[in-house]
Scaffold this active site. Structure first.
Site, short mmCIF file in Angstrom:
data_model
loop_
_atom_site.label_atom_id
_atom_site.label_comp_id
_atom_site.label_asym_id
_atom_site.label_seq_id
_atom_site.Cartn_x
_atom_site.Cartn_y
_atom_site.Cartn_z
CE1 TYR A 1 7.25 4.84 12.97
CE2 TYR A 1 7.23 5.97 15.09
CZ TYR A 1 6.73 5.00 14.25
OH TYR A 1 5.70 4.18 14.67
CB VAL A 10 -1.00 0.01 1.17
CG1 VAL A 10 -2.01 -1.10 1.02
CG2 VAL A 10 -0.29 -0.08 2.52
CE LYS A 24 3.79 6.05 12.54
NZ LYS A 24 2.75 5.20 11.92
#
Length: 276
Positions: free
Chosen positions: A161, A63, A165
């Protein structure tokens, strides 16, 4: 059951948080489309869902690629006719996160940022691009993005990261504003750390460097050396282990009619660590 008759998609559903989400959705009556990278893994989870008396479909697809996201959505509508719940759970750390766990900004390479974008934001965007037209046509739907506490608190070694997020949290809020007119809720959950495959990679390194841990499995090491410290950790007021199902039940709430007037929100599920 709160989700009886609903059709849900869960990406990254083969283990860890994704597997916990699948089980909780199925327990509440939802039929679940299970997406992972590998068909064998997806089918194993789909068989578990069917064993709970629900319909399930295994769809192996990447995905982080447009064609992969579109494959998941098309397979769902072809087989089950609709999409009521989209849980964008797929996410990952880059290889550099494991090999240089305490890296500073000046140590990081652009590939780390590119990879974190693909894993932790682009995959969610692509799934929404593929699924939102279906939800708009239905004039209903629930989108739940799985972010992280890293998107809410500064952790220098996790800068790429955490930044992506945080971007996912913003994406959630903004998409919620746009889609509200179509009776579509968009919310976000920010889990703290749970025991997972990622945890095992860190623990294996600890085992290799600890003579007392020779011969232990990662879980054995966790139970002997890590769990006792959770109860002493002042940053975790509830002082207990966070489980994948804890995130799963939060997803069930956002997927249900109980949250019909909640949108654009990010809910932290971390035993209180961030808010402490």
């Amino acid at each position: 059951m709160r989700l009886e008759g609903k059709v849900a998609i869960v990406t990254g559903a083969g283990k860890g948080i994704g597997l916990g989400i699948v089980h909780c959705l199925a327990k509440e009556g939802a039929d679940v489309v299970v997406n992972t990278l590998h068909q064998e893994t997806a089918q194993k989870v789909a068989d578990e869902v069917q064993g709970m008396g629900r319909k399930s479909l295994a769809v192996a697809a990447d995905v982080t690629k447009k064609e992969g996201a579109e494959r998941v959505v098309k397979a769902t509508t072809d087989a089950l006719g609709r999409i009521d719940i989209l849980v964008n759970n797929f996410g990952a750390h880059t290889e550099a996160f494991y090999t240089r766990p305490n890296s500073k900004f000046t140590d990081q390479e652009i590939k780390e940022w590119d990879d974190d974008y693909e894993f932790n934001l682009k995959s969610h965007v692509l799934m929404c691009m593929a699924a939102v037209p279906v939800l708009v046509e239905q004039q209903s739907g629930k989108i739940i993005n799985i972010a992280s506490v890293a998107g809410k608190m500064p952790i220098p070694a996790q800068m790429p990261y955490g930044a992506l997020k945080a971007g996912l949290i913003y994406f959630t809020r903004t998409l919620a504003v746009e889609l509200g007119q179509y009776n579509i809720n968009v919310n976000c959950i920010c889990p703290g750390g749970i025991y997972s495959g990622m945890t095992e990679r860190f623990l294996q390194r600890a085992i290799d460097s600890n003579p007392e841990a020779k011969g232990m499995t990662p879980r054995q090491f966790y139970e002997k050396f890590v769990q006792p410290n959770i109860a002493k950790n002042a940053r975790s007021p509830l002082k207990r282990e966070l489980l994948a199902e804890d995130v799963g039940w939060a997803v069930v709430f956002f997927a249900s009619e109980e949250s019909r007037n909640i949108t654009g929100q990010s809910l932290t599920v971390d035993c209180g660590m961030v808010s402490y």
